[in-house]
Design a protein around this motif. Sequence first.
Motif, PDB file in Angstrom:
ATOM      1  N   ILE A 289       0.836  -1.194   0.000  1.00  0.00           N
ATOM      2  CA  ILE A 289       0.000   0.000   0.000  1.00  0.00           C
ATOM      3  C   ILE A 289       0.873   1.248   0.000  1.00  0.00           C
ATOM      4  N   VAL A 290       0.514   2.200  -0.842  1.00  0.00           N
ATOM      5  CA  VAL A 290       1.185   3.497  -0.890  1.00  0.00           C
ATOM      6  C   VAL A 290       0.333   4.509  -0.140  1.00  0.00           C
ATOM      7  N   ILE A 291       0.944   5.227   0.795  1.00  0.00           N
ATOM      8  CA  ILE A 291       0.230   6.236   1.564  1.00  0.00           C
ATOM      9  C   ILE A 291       0.268   7.551   0.791  1.00  0.00           C
ATOM     10  N   ARG A 292      -0.925   8.126   0.571  1.00  0.00           N
ATOM     11  CA  ARG A 292      -1.027   9.405  -0.151  1.00  0.00           C
ATOM     12  C   ARG A 292      -1.697  10.422   0.777  1.00  0.00           C
ATOM     13  N   PRO A 293      -0.916  11.120   1.596  1.00  0.00           N
ATOM     14  CA  PRO A 293      -1.529  12.046   2.558  1.00  0.00           C
ATOM     15  C   PRO A 293      -2.020  13.325   1.900  1.00  0.00           C
ATOM     16  N   ILE A 294      -3.195  13.786   2.330  1.00  0.00           N
ATOM     17  CA  ILE A 294      -3.737  15.087   1.956  1.00  0.00           C
ATOM     18  C   ILE A 294      -4.370  15.703   3.193  1.00  0.00           C
ATOM     19  N   GLU A 295      -4.671  16.979   3.119  1.00  0.00           N
ATOM     20  CA  GLU A 295      -5.327  17.652   4.243  1.00  0.00           C
ATOM     21  C   GLU A 295      -6.844  17.585   4.058  1.00  0.00           C
ATOM     22  N   PHE A 296      -7.576  17.170   5.102  1.00  0.00           N
ATOM     23  CA  PHE A 296      -9.034  17.080   5.012  1.00  0.00           C
ATOM     24  C   PHE A 296      -9.648  17.270   6.394  1.00  0.00           C
ATOM     25  N   ASP A 297     -10.951  17.518   6.396  1.00  0.00           N
ATOM     26  CA  ASP A 297     -11.696  17.755   7.641  1.00  0.00           C
ATOM     27  C   ASP A 297     -12.492  16.512   8.017  1.00  0.00           C
ATOM     28  N   VAL A 298     -12.647  16.285   9.317  1.00  0.00           N
ATOM     29  CA  VAL A 298     -13.417  15.145   9.799  1.00  0.00           C
ATOM     30  C   VAL A 298     -14.878  15.274   9.370  1.00  0.00           C
ATOM     31  N   GLY A 299     -15.398  16.501   9.355  1.00  0.00           N
ATOM     32  CA  GLY A 299     -16.782  16.693   8.943  1.00  0.00           C
ATOM     33  C   GLY A 299     -17.032  16.228   7.522  1.00  0.00           C
ATOM     34  N   HIS A 300     -16.113  16.519   6.625  1.00  0.00           N
ATOM     35  CA  HIS A 300     -16.256  16.066   5.239  1.00  0.00           C
ATOM     36  C   HIS A 300     -16.152  14.545   5.155  1.00  0.00           C
ATOM     37  N   LEU A 301     -15.244  13.967   5.947  1.00  0.00           N
ATOM     38  CA  LEU A 301     -15.097  12.513   5.952  1.00  0.00           C
ATOM     39  C   LEU A 301     -16.389  11.843   6.409  1.00  0.00           C
ATOM     40  N   PHE A 302     -16.990  12.349   7.499  1.00  0.00           N
ATOM     41  CA  PHE A 302     -18.251  11.785   7.991  1.00  0.00           C
ATOM     42  C   PHE A 302     -19.360  11.946   6.957  1.00  0.00           C
ATOM     43  N   GLY A 303     -19.359  13.078   6.258  1.00  0.00           N
ATOM     44  CA  GLY A 303     -20.364  13.279   5.226  1.00  0.00           C
ATOM     45  C   GLY A 303     -20.250  12.262   4.113  1.00  0.00           C
ATOM     46  N   ALA A 304     -19.008  11.964   3.680  1.00  0.00           N
ATOM     47  CA  ALA A 304     -18.808  10.974   2.631  1.00  0.00           C
ATOM     48  C   ALA A 304     -19.242   9.587   3.098  1.00  0.00           C
ATOM     49  N   LEU A 305     -18.910   9.232   4.352  1.00  0.00           N
ATOM     50  CA  LEU A 305     -19.309   7.928   4.879  1.00  0.00           C
ATOM     51  C   LEU A 305     -20.828   7.826   4.985  1.00  0.00           C
ATOM     52  N   ARG A 306     -21.464   8.899   5.422  1.00  0.00           N
ATOM     53  CA  ARG A 306     -22.923   8.895   5.532  1.00  0.00           C
ATOM     54  C   ARG A 306     -23.561   8.658   4.170  1.00  0.00           C
ATOM     55  N   GLY A 307     -23.001   9.299   3.135  1.00  0.00           N
ATOM     56  CA  GLY A 307     -23.542   9.120   1.802  1.00  0.00           C
ATOM     57  C   GLY A 307     -23.325   7.726   1.255  1.00  0.00           C
ATOM     58  N   MET A 308     -22.183   7.090   1.578  1.00  0.00           N
ATOM     59  CA  MET A 308     -21.889   5.753   1.064  1.00  0.00           C
ATOM     60  C   MET A 308     -22.689   4.674   1.775  1.00  0.00           C
ATOM     61  N   LEU A 309     -22.869   4.814   3.099  1.00  0.00           N
ATOM     62  CA  LEU A 309     -23.473   3.744   3.890  1.00  0.00           C
ATOM     63  C   LEU A 309     -24.983   3.855   4.015  1.00  0.00           C
ATOM     64  N   LYS A 310     -25.532   4.987   3.638  1.00  0.00           N
ATOM     65  CA  LYS A 310     -26.976   5.150   3.761  1.00  0.00           C
ATOM     66  C   LYS A 310     -27.752   4.088   2.983  1.00  0.00           C
ATOM     67  N   PRO A 311     -27.327   3.735   1.730  1.00  0.00           N
ATOM     68  CA  PRO A 311     -28.069   2.688   1.006  1.00  0.00           C
ATOM     69  C   PRO A 311     -27.948   1.305   1.642  1.00  0.00           C
ATOM     70  N   LEU A 312     -26.918   1.093   2.480  1.00  0.00           N
ATOM     71  CA  LEU A 312     -26.722  -0.232   3.072  1.00  0.00           C
ATOM     72  C   LEU A 312     -27.550  -0.435   4.335  1.00  0.00           C
ATOM     73  N   LEU A 313     -28.154   0.631   4.839  1.00  0.00           N
ATOM     74  CA  LEU A 313     -28.901   0.541   6.093  1.00  0.00           C
ATOM     75  C   LEU A 313     -30.314   0.047   5.795  1.00  0.00           C
ATOM     76  N   MET A 314     -30.450  -1.270   5.689  1.00  0.00           N
ATOM     77  CA  MET A 314     -31.729  -1.876   5.311  1.00  0.00           C
ATOM     78  C   MET A 314     -32.625  -2.166   6.519  1.00  0.00           C
ATOM     79  N   ASN A 315     -32.035  -2.345   7.698  1.00  0.00           N
ATOM     80  CA  ASN A 315     -32.791  -2.689   8.901  1.00  0.00           C
ATOM     81  C   ASN A 315     -33.332  -1.413   9.544  1.00  0.00           C
ATOM     82  N   GLU A 316     -34.639  -1.238   9.523  1.00  0.00           N
ATOM     83  CA  GLU A 316     -35.244  -0.031  10.081  1.00  0.00           C
ATOM     84  C   GLU A 316     -35.153   0.009  11.603  1.00  0.00           C
TER      85      GLU A 316
END
Length: 708
Positions: A289-316
């Motif tokens: 694995i090659v590490i590619r560091p960049i500067e980012f905010d935790v809020g943006h990271l959480f937003g991306a995760l929320r968008g990716m995992l929302k379709p997987l949340l099938m159990n109401e």
Amino acid sequence: MTPALLKVALRYERDVVLVRQRARQIAGLIGFDTQDQTRIATAVSEIARNAFEYAREGQVEFTLEGKTVPQLLVIKITDRGPGIQDLPAVLEERYRSKTGMGVGIIGARRLMDQFEIASPRGGGTTVVLKRLLPRRVGVVTPDAAAKLAGELDRQGPSDPFYEIQRQNQELLRALDELGKRQEELATLNRELEDTNRGVVALYAELDEKADHLRRADELKSRFLSNMTHEFRTPVNSIQALARMLLERSDGELTAEQERQVGFILKAADALSELVNDLLDLAKIEAGKIVIRPIEFDVGHLFGALRGMLKPLLMNESVALVFEEPESLPSLYTDEAKVSQILRNFLSNALKFTERGEVRVSARHIAEENEIAFSVADTGTGIAAEDHERIFQEFTQLDTPLQRRVHGTGLGLPLCRKLAELLGGHVSVQSELGAGSTFTAVLPTIYEPLLPPIPAWDVDPRRVPVLVVEDSSESLLLYEKMLGSAGFQVLGARTLREARDGLASFRPGAIILDIMLKGEDSWTLLTELKRHPDLREIPVAVVTTVEDEGKAVALGADAFCRKPVDRQGLLRVLTSLTAPGSVKRVLVADDEEISRYVLRQHLLAARHVISEAATGEEALRLARTERPDLICLDLGMPDIEGTEVLRRLRADPGTRDIPVVVVTAMPLDDAGRHQLRMLSAHVLSKDTVSRERVLAAVYAAMRSPEGAV
């Protein structure tokens, strides 16, 4: 710049309303959202109203600028009025007239990305408003711009009273529903941003996976080829021959022989298994694995995760909750790897939680400068004796729920390895029936591969130049080209380093590359020209991107295409840093030490230096570079200095260049007279000092007549 999209004349008061209407139409057709359409229309109408009120007529022109994303919408409003008498006070928000003059100008400037105004007394006023197009729009080609202009002609202006009525309705709706609309828009924007970030993150990970697979395939192919040739062929031969003997193909074996051949076959089989194990290890190693560091905010990271995992949340019965990060510093590490760790944690939590919630949070550990990411669930939990086992490869716990949920047993071990690669660690707190909390503690700055932050040690004798360039080779090239010419190259490989440099010192100029790894330096150029303390720093864009019009429109003072030659770059920087005061000096001397001494004395005055070690080289550089002054040694190895001086005076292109003869040779009266006739000043090497060198240089520049 593309042809004008639309021109509107300001002759009557109703034309101000028409301009606002057309600005809104253009912004909508280009792709700006409703809020930006209103901002653009408001800014244009305010400036147009000023032009009509104070000049009684004017013109508004809409154009597009740039060949790359994001392009610029440029609106130019001109009038032939008396000009603005107190423009500096207006721009500094210190002036108010009885009519409110200045409020519209300041408001329009705040609504747009860039704002330019010129108002000479009695010469009318010109205001240029610029707004970056949304990135999603892409590039509007000349053909598309022509179609857009045609669509504007087709639509035509509507009744001005309709535009006024529309404004009134907007104000009424804003008063009644502002709170609700803002909340809905904010929610919608967050969801769209989350989805977009999720898609971008997935594409980035897919690209990385594809790159890993390509490299793994190459390594695997080479390894398999070598192993097949070096190991498999002899091992297979041993196995085949041993089996032939055991099958009695060439006759019976004694009991002892059969035993010996059996040992041989067993050893061959063991060696074959060893080869297979080595092949498996090679496959693992191929996925380095090659590490590619960049500067980012935790809020943006959480937003991306929320968008990716929302379709997987099938159990109401399960709620996925992301706690809003507060007062967290930005991270400089591999965002994709951090996202991968949290996705694995979340995937496991959602699998083993049948009801309740999965909660994601982050907190700052100030004393260690680390951030702890936690994923807590209300699932089945894990027994204490299994806490370490779950981080071992291919380990799966034997539980009723586990039997229904399939997995590889590699997710958590991978999380641990990724966290360790980033300089952190993972841990788990869990009890059977009480849920689990998985935590990844990561440093805010990835240390091993992070380039050292420059010390910004500015040399007061030289002109500091901040070079924003991510290529080490290019930074070295700039140092070679500029280091000996009175400039100090201070490199910044990222926008973060560039901003750190600007906070630490004030450069004489900035060289800006547009194509940085994973970053868009157009935004830095926009920031520089909007910041009141930085906008006066000259910026030279040096890049492979062929978009000079856009660079100039955003405020660049110069534009060069790569590869750039030394003389061209020196001309640009000289004109930007000290136009008219910095001189170009050619030092011609066969002794390196003498050239070095003269160069150091001249660098103190921040002159641009070129060097020649032979007479022929001195003549060539004098013709091509046309320096402001030549320091010439008489004892050149190929052509005597006096002959070099004669040729300089015989050439129309070099005859007027002042020359200072710097020599260690004793001169008699005839020699001095000869040099005086050739319009040369003379400086003895025995008396060389900074004061004498600079005095001789300035004397030669003031008067072409020779002096001793």
